[in-house]
Design a protein around this motif. Sequence first.
Motif, short mmCIF file in Angstrom:
data_model
loop_
_atom_site.label_atom_id
_atom_site.label_comp_id
_atom_site.label_asym_id
_atom_site.label_seq_id
_atom_site.Cartn_x
_atom_site.Cartn_y
_atom_site.Cartn_z
N GLU A 86 2.40 8.83 -14.05
CA GLU A 86 2.13 9.50 -12.78
C GLU A 86 0.90 8.91 -12.10
OE1 GLU A 86 4.07 11.54 -11.34
OE2 GLU A 86 5.50 11.70 -13.01
N ALA A 87 -0.10 8.55 -12.90
CA ALA A 87 -1.31 7.93 -12.35
C ALA A 87 -0.98 6.57 -11.75
CB ALA A 87 -2.38 7.80 -13.42
N ALA A 88 -0.06 5.84 -12.40
CA ALA A 88 0.34 4.52 -11.88
C ALA A 88 1.01 4.66 -10.52
CB ALA A 88 1.28 3.84 -12.87
N LEU A 89 1.90 5.64 -10.39
CA LEU A 89 2.56 5.86 -9.10
C LEU A 89 1.56 6.30 -8.04
CD1 LEU A 89 5.93 7.59 -10.11
CD2 LEU A 89 5.60 5.31 -9.13
N ALA A 90 0.62 7.14 -8.42
CA ALA A 90 -0.40 7.58 -7.47
C ALA A 90 -1.23 6.40 -6.99
CB ALA A 90 -1.29 8.63 -8.13
N TRP A 91 -1.57 5.49 -7.91
CA TRP A 91 -2.33 4.28 -7.53
C TRP A 91 -1.51 3.43 -6.56
CZ3 TRP A 91 -0.74 -0.77 -8.64
CH2 TRP A 91 -1.64 -1.77 -8.30
N ALA A 92 -0.22 3.26 -6.83
CA ALA A 92 0.63 2.47 -5.95
C ALA A 92 0.74 3.09 -4.56
CB ALA A 92 2.02 2.32 -6.58
N ASN A 93 0.93 4.39 -4.48
CA ASN A 93 1.03 5.07 -3.19
C ASN A 93 -0.25 4.94 -2.37
OD1 ASN A 93 3.67 5.92 -3.67
ND2 ASN A 93 3.01 7.82 -4.66
N HIS A 94 -1.37 5.10 -3.07
CA HIS A 94 -2.67 4.98 -2.40
C HIS A 94 -2.87 3.57 -1.83
CE1 HIS A 94 -6.94 5.74 -1.62
NE2 HIS A 94 -7.18 4.56 -2.17
N ASN A 95 -2.55 2.56 -2.61
CA ASN A 95 -2.74 1.18 -2.16
C ASN A 95 -1.75 0.79 -1.08
OD1 ASN A 95 -4.81 -0.63 -3.84
ND2 ASN A 95 -4.05 1.01 -5.14
N LEU A 96 -0.56 1.35 -1.11
CA LEU A 96 0.40 1.08 -0.04
C LEU A 96 -0.12 1.61 1.29
CD1 LEU A 96 3.86 1.71 -1.73
CD2 LEU A 96 3.03 -0.42 -0.73
N THR A 97 -0.75 2.76 1.25
CA THR A 97 -1.34 3.31 2.48
C THR A 97 -2.40 2.36 3.04
OG1 THR A 97 -0.94 5.58 1.74
CG2 THR A 97 -2.60 5.25 3.46
N ILE A 98 -3.23 1.84 2.14
CA ILE A 98 -4.27 0.89 2.56
C ILE A 98 -3.63 -0.37 3.13
CG2 ILE A 98 -6.14 -0.59 1.75
CD1 ILE A 98 -6.82 1.57 -0.28
N TYR A 99 -2.59 -0.88 2.47
CA TYR A 99 -1.90 -2.07 2.95
C TYR A 99 -1.39 -1.87 4.38
CZ TYR A 99 -1.57 -4.97 -1.29
OH TYR A 99 -1.84 -5.79 -2.35
N TRP A 100 -0.69 -0.76 4.62
CA TRP A 100 -0.07 -0.57 5.92
C TRP A 100 -1.09 -0.32 7.02
CZ3 TRP A 100 4.27 -2.70 6.10
CH2 TRP A 100 5.21 -2.61 5.09
N ILE A 101 -2.16 0.41 6.71
CA ILE A 101 -3.21 0.62 7.71
C ILE A 101 -3.89 -0.70 8.06
CG2 ILE A 101 -5.47 1.67 8.13
CD1 ILE A 101 -4.54 4.12 6.59
N THR A 102 -4.18 -1.51 7.03
CA THR A 102 -4.81 -2.82 7.28
C THR A 102 -3.89 -3.72 8.07
OG1 THR A 102 -6.01 -2.59 5.18
CG2 THR A 102 -5.94 -4.78 6.18
N LEU A 103 -2.62 -3.71 7.71
CA LEU A 103 -1.65 -4.53 8.43
C LEU A 103 -1.57 -4.11 9.90
CD1 LEU A 103 0.62 -6.60 8.60
CD2 LEU A 103 2.20 -4.85 7.80
N ALA A 104 -1.52 -2.81 10.16
CA ALA A 104 -1.49 -2.32 11.54
C ALA A 104 -2.74 -2.75 12.31
CB ALA A 104 -1.36 -0.80 11.54
N SER A 105 -3.87 -2.77 11.62
CA SER A 105 -5.12 -3.18 12.28
C SER A 105 -5.07 -4.65 12.69
CB SER A 105 -6.31 -2.94 11.34
OG SER A 105 -6.43 -1.58 11.00
N PHE A 106 -4.56 -5.50 11.80
CA PHE A 106 -4.48 -6.92 12.12
C PHE A 106 -3.44 -7.19 13.21
CE2 PHE A 106 -6.61 -7.72 8.00
CZ PHE A 106 -7.61 -8.57 8.47
N VAL A 107 -2.36 -6.44 13.20
CA VAL A 107 -1.37 -6.57 14.27
C VAL A 107 -1.99 -6.18 15.61
CG1 VAL A 107 0.79 -5.65 15.20
CG2 VAL A 107 0.64 -6.27 12.77
N ALA A 108 -2.79 -5.12 15.63
CA ALA A 108 -3.48 -4.71 16.85
C ALA A 108 -4.45 -5.78 17.31
CB ALA A 108 -4.23 -3.39 16.61
N LEU A 109 -5.15 -6.41 16.35
CA LEU A 109 -6.08 -7.49 16.69
C LEU A 109 -5.33 -8.65 17.33
CD1 LEU A 109 -8.98 -8.79 14.50
CD2 LEU A 109 -7.42 -10.40 15.56
N ASP A 110 -4.23 -9.08 16.70
CA ASP A 110 -3.46 -10.21 17.23
C ASP A 110 -2.90 -9.91 18.61
OD1 ASP A 110 -4.03 -11.36 14.86
OD2 ASP A 110 -2.02 -11.23 14.01
N ALA A 111 -2.31 -8.71 18.76
CA ALA A 111 -1.71 -8.34 20.04
C ALA A 111 -2.76 -8.28 21.14
CB ALA A 111 -0.99 -7.00 19.90
#
Length: 378
Positions: A293-318
């Motif tokens: 369960e801790a492993a899944l929680a770690w994965a979910n947390h990092n996926l959130t970071i990935y997508w927020i960071t990706l959205a930020s870079f897309v905003a920068l490029d656009a």
Amino acid sequence: MKRHHVSRQLRGRQCLVAISVATIFLALQPPSAFASGDLSSNILSKTLPGFVALPAGTDNGPLTSTSINALFATLSLAQRAEMTQAVSSGQISGYVRIWRSQPLEGDGFIELAFQSQSQYNVSTLLGGFEKGAAAEIATGRGSMFDVPGITDANGYNLDLTNDVPPVREFIVAFAKGNTDYLMTLVTSKYDLTTADAITLAQRQWAQAPGSSVAPQTPPSVGEDLLWGVIAALIVAMVGILWQRARTRRAVRDNPALDVTRYATYKHIPKDQRKAVRKSLVKSRLNADTHLNEAALAWANHNLTIYWITLASFVALDATVVIVSQGHVYLVSLLAIGMFLGALNLTRKRNRFIELQKKYAELVALNAQSSNEPTPTLD
């Protein structure tokens, strides 16, 4: 002393020309064919009464590495090398012609013509020149004047009273066909006027082939990136606030939801955290359900970071693309890395969940088998 100063003035001491010419090499586009002409015949051969053109060579002829180093001495070595490379490769060609009053009494005229097969290069050079001229005017050392009869032309009157001797410059720039014309009339006797500069510009306009080209301000990479970074930070902040609100709402509705279990990952020993991360990445279940369960929680947390960071870079490029009107494209390797990382972690997490389900089904099946009564013989 006066003659020597005017000579240096006519050989490119004028920083406006140097700065504006340098801007085009930040955004040169590949050539695309349209109207052309011979610079040596397009440029003026006669100017004002009493003005004599200098002999053919550095001050009267095509731009070469020698003439670039002489005429644009105010540019850095790297900028002159970049300009030389652009001329040598055929991305742009240039011509210079300088006149002096005879007898040499402190007046002169310099005309630079730049030709490119890309209309974007032509309009950007003119925009860069006008931007540099406007910056000079903003310092309070001059004013602008109209140039009747010439489309998209501006005139600039610079009164350089701090020079020794003081000089006045009348500058006119316009683009026509595939050529930019940058003209500077200089007087230290103060016997020339804006009317003289306008007359020369109108004669050059009538002689130049092609149609008018409007100026286009060249992109400023630094400013574009600044706006892009601001947009990226705003998107990141919105993403973080959205995620916090989402987490609080989920906890309120169901305190036992998986979204709250990242705390379990943070509170296990560091060596177990490493094992948890490795087990998910390698798609291997832990013996302890709590660690899974801790492993899944770690994965979910990092996926959130990935997508927020990706959205930020897309905003920068656009944002960079928008503010530079499509002429500067920023390919963010970090954004691509975030996207690939998010996809890979999502795949690993889904695989881990499948393993958990299969393991749970196997446990349930074994339990069911052990609870069945043992058959007996009659």
